[in-house]
Scaffold this motif. Structure first.
Motif, PDB file in Angstrom:
ATOM      1  N   SER A  28     -10.899  16.965  63.908  1.00  0.00           N
ATOM      2  CA  SER A  28     -11.589  16.050  64.800  1.00  0.00           C
ATOM      3  C   SER A  28     -10.619  14.908  65.053  1.00  0.00           C
ATOM      4  O   SER A  28      -9.811  14.574  64.201  1.00  0.00           O
ATOM      5  CB  SER A  28     -12.858  15.535  64.152  1.00  0.00           C
ATOM      6  N   TYR A 322      -9.731  29.762  74.693  1.00  0.00           N
ATOM      7  CA  TYR A 322     -10.728  28.789  74.238  1.00  0.00           C
ATOM      8  C   TYR A 322     -10.370  28.247  72.853  1.00  0.00           C
ATOM      9  O   TYR A 322     -10.380  27.042  72.620  1.00  0.00           O
ATOM     10  CB  TYR A 322     -12.121  29.436  74.240  1.00  0.00           C
ATOM     11  N   ARG A 323     -10.029  29.148  71.916  1.00  0.00           N
ATOM     12  CA  ARG A 323      -9.702  28.697  70.558  1.00  0.00           C
ATOM     13  C   ARG A 323      -8.509  27.743  70.568  1.00  0.00           C
ATOM     14  O   ARG A 323      -8.502  26.709  69.906  1.00  0.00           O
ATOM     15  CB  ARG A 323      -9.374  29.885  69.626  1.00  0.00           C
ATOM     16  N   THR A 325      -7.519  25.949  73.020  1.00  0.00           N
ATOM     17  CA  THR A 325      -7.901  24.741  73.741  1.00  0.00           C
ATOM     18  C   THR A 325      -8.641  23.762  72.834  1.00  0.00           C
ATOM     19  O   THR A 325      -8.451  22.551  72.916  1.00  0.00           O
ATOM     20  CB  THR A 325      -8.790  25.128  74.942  1.00  0.00           C
ATOM     21  N   ILE A 326      -9.469  24.306  71.963  1.00  0.00           N
ATOM     22  CA  ILE A 326     -10.188  23.464  70.999  1.00  0.00           C
ATOM     23  C   ILE A 326      -9.192  22.686  70.130  1.00  0.00           C
ATOM     24  O   ILE A 326      -9.405  21.523  69.792  1.00  0.00           O
ATOM     25  CB  ILE A 326     -11.077  24.355  70.086  1.00  0.00           C
ATOM     26  N   ASP A 327      -8.078  23.348  69.791  1.00  0.00           N
ATOM     27  CA  ASP A 327      -7.060  22.657  68.992  1.00  0.00           C
ATOM     28  C   ASP A 327      -6.439  21.501  69.779  1.00  0.00           C
ATOM     29  O   ASP A 327      -6.128  20.450  69.217  1.00  0.00           O
ATOM     30  CB  ASP A 327      -5.965  23.651  68.560  1.00  0.00           C
ATOM     31  N   ASP A 329      -7.968  19.787  72.047  1.00  0.00           N
ATOM     32  CA  ASP A 329      -9.009  18.742  72.094  1.00  0.00           C
ATOM     33  C   ASP A 329      -8.827  17.717  70.973  1.00  0.00           C
ATOM     34  O   ASP A 329      -9.050  16.527  71.164  1.00  0.00           O
ATOM     35  CB  ASP A 329     -10.413  19.356  71.932  1.00  0.00           C
ATOM     36  N   THR A 337     -12.474  17.286  76.062  1.00  0.00           N
ATOM     37  CA  THR A 337     -12.820  18.696  76.255  1.00  0.00           C
ATOM     38  C   THR A 337     -12.046  19.242  77.454  1.00  0.00           C
ATOM     39  O   THR A 337     -11.597  18.483  78.315  1.00  0.00           O
ATOM     40  CB  THR A 337     -14.321  18.903  76.553  1.00  0.00           C
ATOM     41  N   TYR A 567     -18.684  25.238  74.680  1.00  0.00           N
ATOM     42  CA  TYR A 567     -18.708  23.977  73.931  1.00  0.00           C
ATOM     43  C   TYR A 567     -20.028  23.780  73.183  1.00  0.00           C
ATOM     44  O   TYR A 567     -20.077  23.061  72.199  1.00  0.00           O
ATOM     45  CB  TYR A 567     -18.402  22.796  74.856  1.00  0.00           C
ATOM     46  N   PRO A 570     -19.636  26.609  69.523  1.00  0.00           N
ATOM     47  CA  PRO A 570     -18.240  26.641  69.073  1.00  0.00           C
ATOM     48  C   PRO A 570     -17.914  27.840  68.187  1.00  0.00           C
ATOM     49  O   PRO A 570     -16.752  28.201  68.063  1.00  0.00           O
ATOM     50  CB  PRO A 570     -18.071  25.315  68.319  1.00  0.00           C
TER      51      PRO A 570
END
Ligand SMILES: [Zn+2]
Length: 687
Positions: A28, A322-323, A325-327, A329, A337, A567, A570
Motif C-alpha cells: 500500500s 492487471y496484477r 498494474t496493481i503493483d 498503483d 488506480t 478493483y 482484487p
C-alpha cells in the motif's frame, strides 16, 4: 498516426522510469519515511519564513514533497533543511524558479526527443540499408532515466514543494479563473505523480509485451473453415488476425451479395468462439485442421477429431496486466488506480463523465433511425455483426487512378511535396507569412512505413512529416495520408511555438490532434483544386462515423466495467475474470444493442483486441470524433487558418476548458448527433 505528445510522453516515462533500488516491502502506498510531526513542523516554520505565501499551497507543497521522500533521500532533519532552503518565499522567487525549471525542461525534453528522432532515422526513413546495429540504436530510450535523475538530483522535490499538483476536478473548476501563469504552475505540478521502481515498471512492460505478442500472433486460417455443408468459403492462404483482420474481412463482404452474407455469418461464429474461449486450440495459427465454426467441430481430412478448447489464455493475458498494474498503483500516490491514470490523468476526463457521454450517445434517438436506414440498404433485418456495417463509405465519383496521375505530376518527389506546403496552408486561409513560418518548422522525409507525424519538443527543432513518394511520384493514397499527417504537424508546430509557456505546450489529449488531422484530410480534394465534396458524401461520412462510434462506445463500456469490477474484486481468478467480461459484454449488449439487432445475449462486444493488450485505450477513438465534429461545426463558414490560429495556441488546458475556449461549450456529443440527424433527414427525403 498520432503525434509524440509531451503529456503522453510523461505517462510513458512514468511506466518506464528507473526508480530506487531498495525493494519496497509495503505494497500500500507508504513511500514517505517522514514522521507527521516533522511535516507539521516544516509547515509551521515555512509559514513564519514566508508570511506572504498562500498557506494552503504551502501545505500542499510540503505534503506532496513528503509523500515521495524515502530514506535514500535523507533523514527527517535533512528533509526539514531541504524545504527551508528550497521553498520560494515570494512571488518573484517563485516566478524565477518556474522560468528556470521550464527552460531546462525544454532543453531536456527537446534534446532527448531529438536524439530519439535522429537515432530512429534508419528505422523510419528510406535510404540506407537497415542493419542490426540500427535496430539496437533505435531501441534506446533517451528518456529511460529521466525520473530517476530528477528524484536523485532533488529537482523533482523542488518542483513538488513549490508547484503542487491539482486534481482534474480542481483544474476544471478553479482553472476557469486561473491566470496563464497559474495554469502553467499547475501543469508543472502534473509532472511528478509517481515514483515507480524499475523492477515494477519492467514487470508491467513484460506482461504488456506478452499480451501484445499474443494478440499479434493470433491468426485464424480462413481457408480451413467449412460451412455446415462442407463448403470452403475463403481463399486457401487467407490468415486473419483477431480481431481486426476478421472484422475487416467481414466489412468487405457487404458488397458480395448472398455469398458475402454467408461468409459474414461464419466470421461471426468464429468471433463468438474467441470471446467465449470455446475455440479449439487446434485452429489457432494451425494449417492442418478443418473447422466448422457453426457446429464447432474439427477434422483431419474427413475424420472428425476431438476439439480441445484453448485454455483461458486470452483472459490470462489481461489478468497478468492487471496484477502488474496493481503493483504500479502502490507507487502512484496521486493517480492510484489504472482507471484514474487512463481517465483523470491521460484523457483528463473522468470515467464517470465518459460513461455518461457514451451512454447518452448510444441511447440517442438517432440509433434507431440509422439502424432503419441500414436495414433498408441491406434489404434484411440487422444481425449482431452489423455493428460493423460498412456501407456508408462514400464512393467518390472521381477515379482514383486519375487522382494519382494528378498527385504524381504535382508531387514527383519528397522535396516537391515539401515545397508545396506553404501554398497548401494559404489555400486553407493562412497568411503568406504565417504559412511560411509554420512550414519552416516542418521537415518532410521519405517514409519506410505508411507515414507518420512526429512533433518537436523544443522550439529550435522541427516537426517531421514522414510520407511515401514512389519513384514515379506520390500516388493519391499517399497524398491523402500525408494531408492527415500535415494536419498533425501544423497542430504540433502551433501548439509548441505559439503557446506562451513551454509547460503548456500541446493539446489536451490525442483526440485533439487527431481532430485537426481529420479536418485537413477531409479537405485533400479541395486542396487539389476539386470543388467541395458533395452533400451526399458529407452525409455518408457522418453516418459512417456515427455507426463506428456506436459500436466502439459499447466496447469501451465493457472495458470500463471490467476494470471497475477488477478493483472491487482484487482476488479474482482468471476464470472469474473471463466470466465477468462475457457477462459485461452480454449485459451491455442486452441493454443497448439487442433492441436494435433483435438478438439477445451476443458476446460480440468482448472481441476487441485492445481490451486485452492496451486496456482502457478504446474511449479515445470515439472521443476524437466527438471533438472533430465540434471543431467542424465551429469552423463552418469561417476562415480555417484564422480559427486554427485562434484555437490551438491556448495549449494544454483540460478538454472541457480547451473546448470552451475553442467553441464556447464543454466537450459534447451534440454536434455529431446533429450532423447525423441532418444526414438521416437528407436520406429519408431523397429515398
Ligand atoms: Zn493521426
Amino acid at each position: 498516426m498520432m503525434k509524440k505528445n509531451v503529456f503522453l510522453l510523461i505517462v510513458t516515462l512514468l511506466l518506464t522510469g528507473c526508480g530506487d533500488t531498495d525493494n519496497k516491502q509495503n505494497k500500500s502506498f507508504a513511500m514517505s519515511s517522514l514522521s507527521s510531526s516533522t511535516i507539521t513542523a516544516v509547515i509551521d516554520s515555512l509559514t513564519v519564513k514566508a508570511p506572504a505565501a498562500d498557506i494552503e499551497l504551502l501545505k500542499r507543497g510540503v505534503n506532496h514533497c513528503a509523500t515521495f521522500w524515502t530514506p535514500t533521500d535523507g533523514t527527517d532533519d535533512e528533509f526539514t533543511a531541504f524545504c527551508m532552503a528550497n521553498f520560494a518565499a515570494t512571488p518573484e522567487a517563485k516566478a524565477q524558479l518556474f522560468a528556470k525549471l521550464q527552460t531546462n525542461l525544454e532543453i531536456l525534453y527537446g534534446n532527448y526527443n531529438k536524439i530519439n528522432v535522429d537515432l530512429k532515422v534508419p528505422l523510419h526513413v528510406t535510404g540506407s540499408e537497415l542493419t542490426d546495429i540500427d535496430m539496437r540504436f533505435g531501441a534506446l530510450d533517451p528518456f529511460a532515466h529521466f525520473f530517476d535523475d530528477m528524484f536523485a538530483s532533488k529537482i523533482a522535490f523542488v518542483t513538488l514543494l513549490n508547484f503542487p499538483f491539482y486534481t482534474l476536478e480542481e483544474k476544471n473548476t478553479l482553472g476557469n479563473s486561473w491566470t496563464r501563469a497559474e495554469w502553467a504552475y499547475a501543469r508543472l505540478g502534473d509532472l511528478y505523480t509517481a515514483r515507480i521502481p524499475a523492477h515494477v515498471s519492467q514487470a508491467l512492460a513484460q506482461v504488456s509485451s506478452e499480451a501484445d505478442n499474443y494478440i499479434s500472433a493470433y491468426n485464424i486460417i480462413m481457408g480451413n473453415l467449412r460451412s455446415e455443408a462442407d463448403e470452403q468459403l475463403f481463399a486457401d492462404n487467407m490468415a486473419l488476425i483477431s480481431h481486426w483482420g476478421l472484422r475487416d474481412e467481414l466489412k468487405s463482404n457487404y458488397s458480395q451479395g448472398v455469398k458475402g452474407h454467408e461468409k459474414q455469418r461464419i466470421i461471426y461464429e468464429v468471433i463468438k468462439h474467441i470471446v467465449l474461449q470455446d475455440i479449439p486450440q487446434q485452429v489457432i495459427n494451425d494449417t492442418t485442421c478443418l473447422w466448422k465454426p457453426i457446429s464447432n467441430k474439427i477434422y483431419h481430412g474427413t475424420e472428425e477429431i476431438a476439439a480441445v478448447p484453448e485454455p483461458d489464455t486470452r483472459y490470462k493475458m489481461l489478468y497478468n496486466i492487471y496484477r502488474a498494474t496493481i503493483d504500479v498503483d502502490a507507487y502512484s500516490p496521486i493517480y492510484s488506480t489504472y482507471l484514474q491514470r487512463a481517465f483523470d490523468q491521460q484523457m483528463e476526463v473522468s470515467a464517470e463523465d465518459i460513461v455518461k457521454m457514451f451512454t447518452d450517445f448510444i441511447t440517442s434517438g438517432q440509433v434507431k433511425q440509422v439502424a432503419q436506414l441500414i436495414e433498408t440498404r441491406l434489404g434484411r433485418p440487422l444481425e449482431p455483426f452489423d455493428i460493423w456495417y460498412d456501407g456508408f463509405k462514400s464512393r467518390s465519383t472521381l477515379n482514383e487512378d486519375d487522382l494519382s496521375q494528378l498527385t504524381r505530376r504535382r508531387y514527383p518527389t519528397v522535396a516537391g511535396y515539401e515545397a508545396s506546403l506553404p501554398s497548401q496552408l494559404m489555400q486553407l486561409g493562412f497568411s503568406r507569412q504565417k504559412a511560411a513560418e509554420i512550414c519552416a518548422k516542418v521537415k518532410v522525409d521519405p517514409s519506410r512505413g505508411a507515414g507518420h507525424a512526429w512533433g518537436a519538443l523544443m522550439k529550435s527543432d522541427k516537426a517531421r512529416l514522414r510520407t511515401r513518394v514512389a519513384a514515379n511520384g506520390m500516388d493519391y493514397k499517399g497524398y491523402n495520408i500525408a494531408t492527415h499527417e500535415f494536419g498533425h504537424n501544423v497542430e504540433q508546430t502551433i501548439s509548441l511555438n505559439d503557446v506562451d509557456n513551454y509547460v503548456m505546450n500541446g493539446v489536451p489529449s490525442t483526440a485533439f490532434t487527431e481532430a485537426l488531422a481529420f479536418v485537413f484530410q477531409k479537405r485533400d480534394l479541395s486542396l487539389l483544386g476539386y470543388n467541395a465534396v458533395s452533400d451526399e458524401a458529407v452525409a455518408l461520412q457522418a453516418l459512417d462515423i456515427f455507426w463506428g462510434c456506436y459500436e466502439i462506445m459499447g466496447v469501451a463500456l465493457v472495458d470500463i466495467r471490467t476494470w471497475q469490477w477488477l478493483y472491487e474484486h482484487p482476488n479474482a481468478t482468471v476464470s472469474e475474470l473471463k466470466a465477468t467480461i462475457i457477462k459485461n459484454a452480454t449485459d451491455i449488449w442486452n441493454i443497448y444493442y439487442a433492441p436494435i439487432f433483435g438478438e439477445d445475449n451476443s458476446p460480440v462486444l468482448g472481441i476487441y483486441s485492445h481490451m486485452i493488450d492496451i486496456p482502457l485505450y478504446l474511449p479515445n477513438y470515439p472521443y476524437g470524433h466527438i471533438v472533430e465534429f465540434q471543431l467542424e461545426q465551429q469552423i463552418a463558414g469561417k476562415n480555417l487558418g484564422d480559427e486554427i490560429l485562434r484555437i490551438y495556441p491556448v495549449g494544454r488546458l483540460t478538454p472541457n476548458l480547451w473546448m470552451q475556449h475553442a467553441v464556447g461549450s464543454d466537450v459534447s456529443v451534440t454536434p455529431l448527433l446533429n450532423a447525423t440527424q441532418q444526414a438521416i433527414d437528407q436520406f429519408n427525403s431523397k429515398h
